[in-house]
Enzyme design. Structure first.
Site, PDB file in Angstrom:
ATOM      1  CE1 TYR A  58      21.265 -11.942  23.716  1.00 53.26           C
ATOM      2  CE2 TYR A  58      21.814 -10.081  22.323  1.00 53.26           C
ATOM      3  CZ  TYR A  58      20.905 -10.768  23.099  1.00 53.26           C
ATOM      4  OH  TYR A  58      19.629 -10.264  23.246  1.00 53.26           O
ATOM      5  CG  HIS A 124      19.317  -9.987  29.181  1.00 52.57           C
ATOM      6  ND1 HIS A 124      20.441 -10.443  28.545  1.00 52.57           N
ATOM      7  CD2 HIS A 124      18.297 -10.212  28.315  1.00 52.57           C
ATOM      8  CE1 HIS A 124      20.108 -10.903  27.351  1.00 52.57           C
ATOM      9  NE2 HIS A 124      18.815 -10.778  27.192  1.00 52.57           N
ATOM     10  N   PRO A 220      11.236  -8.960  16.140  1.00 50.63           N
ATOM     11  CG  PRO A 220      12.284  -7.247  14.939  1.00 50.63           C
ATOM     12  CD  PRO A 220      12.512  -8.213  16.070  1.00 50.63           C
ATOM     13  CG  LEU A 221      12.099  -9.514  11.123  1.00 54.30           C
ATOM     14  CD1 LEU A 221      13.445  -9.584  10.397  1.00 54.30           C
ATOM     15  CD2 LEU A 221      11.040  -8.891  10.201  1.00 54.30           C
ATOM     16  N   GLY A 222       9.581 -12.457  14.154  1.00 53.76           N
ATOM     17  CA  GLY A 222       9.173 -13.792  14.602  1.00 53.76           C
ATOM     18  C   GLY A 222      10.293 -14.800  14.411  1.00 53.76           C
ATOM     19  N   GLY A 224      12.461 -14.937  12.297  1.00 49.84           N
ATOM     20  CA  GLY A 224      12.657 -15.248  10.875  1.00 49.84           C
ATOM     21  C   GLY A 224      11.390 -15.730  10.191  1.00 49.84           C
ATOM     22  CG  PHE A 225       7.090 -18.090  10.781  1.00 52.74           C
ATOM     23  CD1 PHE A 225       7.193 -19.353  10.214  1.00 52.74           C
ATOM     24  CD2 PHE A 225       5.860 -17.439  10.726  1.00 52.74           C
ATOM     25  CE1 PHE A 225       6.091 -19.957   9.615  1.00 52.74           C
ATOM     26  CE2 PHE A 225       4.762 -18.040  10.129  1.00 52.74           C
ATOM     27  CZ  PHE A 225       4.871 -19.294   9.581  1.00 52.74           C
TER      28      PHE A 225
HETATM   29  N1  LIG Z   1      15.958  -8.799  25.614  1.00 53.29           N
HETATM   30  C1  LIG Z   1      15.842 -10.060  25.293  1.00 53.29           C
HETATM   31  O1  LIG Z   1      15.722 -10.923  26.152  1.00 53.29           O
HETATM   32  C2  LIG Z   1      15.852 -10.447  23.841  1.00 53.29           C
HETATM   33  C3  LIG Z   1      15.405 -11.709  23.435  1.00 53.29           C
HETATM   34  C4  LIG Z   1      15.432 -12.001  22.069  1.00 53.29           C
HETATM   35  C5  LIG Z   1      15.884 -11.063  21.167  1.00 53.29           C
HETATM   36  N2  LIG Z   1      16.329  -9.848  21.601  1.00 53.29           N
HETATM   37  C6  LIG Z   1      16.841  -8.818  20.668  1.00 53.29           C
HETATM   38  O2  LIG Z   1      15.969  -8.744  19.549  1.00 53.29           O
HETATM   39  C7  LIG Z   1      16.746  -8.910  18.354  1.00 53.29           C
HETATM   40  C8  LIG Z   1      15.904  -9.548  17.300  1.00 53.29           C
HETATM   41  O3  LIG Z   1      15.455 -10.847  17.698  1.00 53.29           O
HETATM   42  P1  LIG Z   1      15.886 -12.140  16.890  1.00 53.29           P
HETATM   43  O4  LIG Z   1      17.138 -11.834  16.157  1.00 53.29           O
HETATM   44  O5  LIG Z   1      15.877 -13.288  17.816  1.00 53.29           O
HETATM   45  O6  LIG Z   1      14.640 -12.390  15.934  1.00 53.29           O
HETATM   46  P2  LIG Z   1      14.072 -11.653  14.631  1.00 53.29           P
HETATM   47  O7  LIG Z   1      14.685 -10.341  14.464  1.00 53.29           O
HETATM   48  O8  LIG Z   1      12.608 -11.762  14.738  1.00 53.29           O
HETATM   49  O9  LIG Z   1      14.526 -12.651  13.466  1.00 53.29           O
HETATM   50  C9  LIG Z   1      15.872 -12.930  13.218  1.00 53.29           C
HETATM   51  C10 LIG Z   1      15.950 -13.961  12.123  1.00 53.29           C
HETATM   52  O10 LIG Z   1      15.403 -13.427  10.927  1.00 53.29           O
HETATM   53  C11 LIG Z   1      16.314 -13.536   9.855  1.00 53.29           C
HETATM   54  N3  LIG Z   1      16.172 -12.322   9.048  1.00 53.29           N
HETATM   55  C12 LIG Z   1      16.415 -11.047   9.449  1.00 53.29           C
HETATM   56  N4  LIG Z   1      16.076 -10.179   8.467  1.00 53.29           N
HETATM   57  C13 LIG Z   1      15.626 -10.924   7.434  1.00 53.29           C
HETATM   58  C14 LIG Z   1      15.127 -10.595   6.141  1.00 53.29           C
HETATM   59  N5  LIG Z   1      14.986  -9.345   5.725  1.00 53.29           N
HETATM   60  N6  LIG Z   1      14.771 -11.622   5.313  1.00 53.29           N
HETATM   61  C15 LIG Z   1      14.890 -12.908   5.720  1.00 53.29           C
HETATM   62  N7  LIG Z   1      15.337 -13.279   6.941  1.00 53.29           N
HETATM   63  C16 LIG Z   1      15.711 -12.285   7.787  1.00 53.29           C
HETATM   64  C17 LIG Z   1      17.679 -13.700  10.485  1.00 53.29           C
HETATM   65  O11 LIG Z   1      18.469 -14.481   9.636  1.00 53.29           O
HETATM   66  P3  LIG Z   1      20.080 -14.491   9.700  1.00 53.29           P
HETATM   67  O12 LIG Z   1      20.408 -14.781  11.126  1.00 53.29           O
HETATM   68  O13 LIG Z   1      20.439 -15.596   8.782  1.00 53.29           O
HETATM   69  O14 LIG Z   1      20.564 -13.192   9.288  1.00 53.29           O
HETATM   70  C18 LIG Z   1      17.363 -14.398  11.806  1.00 53.29           C
HETATM   71  O15 LIG Z   1      17.328 -15.787  11.606  1.00 53.29           O
HETATM   72  C19 LIG Z   1      17.937  -9.780  18.807  1.00 53.29           C
HETATM   73  O16 LIG Z   1      19.001  -9.702  17.897  1.00 53.29           O
HETATM   74  C20 LIG Z   1      18.229  -9.167  20.164  1.00 53.29           C
HETATM   75  O17 LIG Z   1      18.983  -7.986  19.966  1.00 53.29           O
HETATM   76  C21 LIG Z   1      16.297  -9.533  22.915  1.00 53.29           C
END
Ligand SMILES: NC(=O)c1ccc[n+]([C@@H]2O[C@H](COP(=O)([O-])OP(=O)(O)OC[C@H]3O[C@@H](n4cnc5c(N)ncnc54)[C@H](OP(=O)(O)O)[C@@H]3O)[C@@H](O)[C@H]2O)c1
Length: 332
Positions: A58, A124, A220-222, A224-225
């Site tokens: 990252y 990873h 977990p939040l798709g 952000g969707f």
């Molecule tokens: N192992 C792997 O290959 C892999 C792949 C993908 C992800 N991951 C891990 O999973 C974690 C989560 O995945 P992700 O960050 O891609 O997706 P996510 O958690 O589904 O969504 C993140 C997005 O949601 C927004 N958000 C978070 N909380 C919110 C809330 N309460 N209200 C409104 N918007 C909100 C964030 O905005 P802001 O950014 O503006 O705060 C960001 O754009 C990553 O950080 C990483 O640690 C691992």
């Protein structure tokens, strides 16, 4: 915050973790702000989100460096979860599972994170050129050397889900897991799981539960969707991975609005809860071994996500979410 115990090593973490990726990777670079991200990490720790999920790739590297600035003062408050095995090149991201590389990557992560031990070290991606037992063996040596406390395997991406193939989702992942279990116990699996990407529920999640293995729910939040803060009109800058994602076209975002509407209906039954909190509470309800790692760089979202640990969904809520239409648009 409620604590959860994950895996063979019986690691204790806050029920909701913090995904640190959006601070340095995958999402719009112009919105990334190191100082604001540092405050977000502190807020998360203050609220009991002890698990900080990062990876060497990252940034690359900047996400671990950022966390190092917090960890040098607050190591005892945090559970450090990082990853190795992917190298960011000029054109492509490539897997490297060679034992020598794994050893060097771990030492480099320890330096950047300003710590002498990583709580959870995850592979990873498996390197197709290296038998996974060799990579895992090198990771197990890091546990023996006291540099790492427990091992995890990530299964994120098209190959893990095998969309369009006749194999059940994550069948290949389970085969990999069975192979590495012969070498050293897996404490935790990290894979995508959310209301709009539930594929891991069918085989992978039960496989982990039956073996006492923890499950980190990525995205977990798709992306952000599911928070309801993105609309079909939300454009994405070219450096944001969602700009090229089939589920984030205006058409698919419009088509998937009923999913957000359903989360909103459930949220309304719980006072001032938000769709994001319902999406996280749904994950927490999937089993005591599940720890969602919502990603954010914003303090206010981290604080909101931490509160999801208090939200208990009813049988009626869970039935309503189960009845939502499946997501439209390929996820690969
Ligand atoms: N192992 C792997 O290959 C892999 C792949 C993908 C992800 N991951 C891990 O999973 C974690 C989560 O995945 P992700 O960050 O891609 O997706 P996510 O958690 O589904 O969504 C993140 C997005 O949601 C927004 N958000 C978070 N909380 C919110 C809330 N309460 N209200 C409104 N918007 C909100 C964030 O905005 P802001 O950014 O503006 O705060 C960001 O754009 C990553 O950080 C990483 O640690 C691992």
């Amino acid at each position: 915050m409620e604590r959860r115990t994950i895996g063979a090593a019986a690691l204790e973490v806050g029920a909701v973790g913090l995904g640190c990726m959006p601070m340095s990777w995958a999402y719009t670079t112009s919105q990334q702000d190191g100082e604001a991200s540092l405050r977000t990490v502190h807020t998360a720790l203050d609220r009991g989100m002890t698990l900080l999920d990062t990876a060497d790739m990252y940034g690359p590297f900047t996400n671990e460096l950022l966390l190092g600035r917090v960890l040098r003062r607050r190591r005892a408050d945090a559970f450090v979860s990082t990853k190795c095995g992917l190298l960011v090149g000029e054109q492509h991201i490539v897997a490297n599972g060679r034992p020598g590389y794994v050893r060097r990557a771990c030492d480099a992560s320890l330096r950047r994170l300003q710590t002498d031990v990583i709580d959870l070290y995850q592979l990873h991606r498996a390197d197709p050129e290296v038998p996974i037992e060799e990579t895992w063996g090198a990771m197990a040596e890091l546990v023996a050397a006291g540099k790492v406390r427990a091992l995890g395997l990530c299964a994120v991406g098209a190959r893990a889900r095998r969309r369009g193939s006749r194999a059940s989702p994550y069948e290949e992942t389970i085969r990999q897991l069975e192979r590495v279990q012969q070498v050293f116990p897996v404490s935790c699996v990290q894979a995508e799981l959310s209301v709009w990407s539930p594929e891991a529920l069918s085989a992978l999640l039960p496989w982990c539960e039956a073996r006492g293995i923890g499950f980190l729910a990525a995205m977990p939040l798709g992306s952000g969707f599911l928070t309801g803060t993105l609309t079909p009109g939300s454009g994405f800058e070219p450096d944001d991975a969602r700009a090229r994602h089939p589920r984030f076209t205006a058409e698919m975002m419009a088509a998937n609005q009923p999913i957000v509407a359903g989360l909103r209906r459930v949220a309304r039954r719980h006072g001032d809860a938000t769709p994001a909190q319902v999406a996280l509470a749904w994950l927490l309800a999937q089993g005591p071994h599940v720890v969602p790692v919502p990603g954010t760089k914003k303090e206010r979202w981290a604080a909101q996500n931490a509160e999801a640990a208090r939200l208990e969904l009813t049988a009626e809520d869970l039935a309503e979410i189960a009845g939502l239409p499946p997501a439209r648009g390929s996820w690969d």
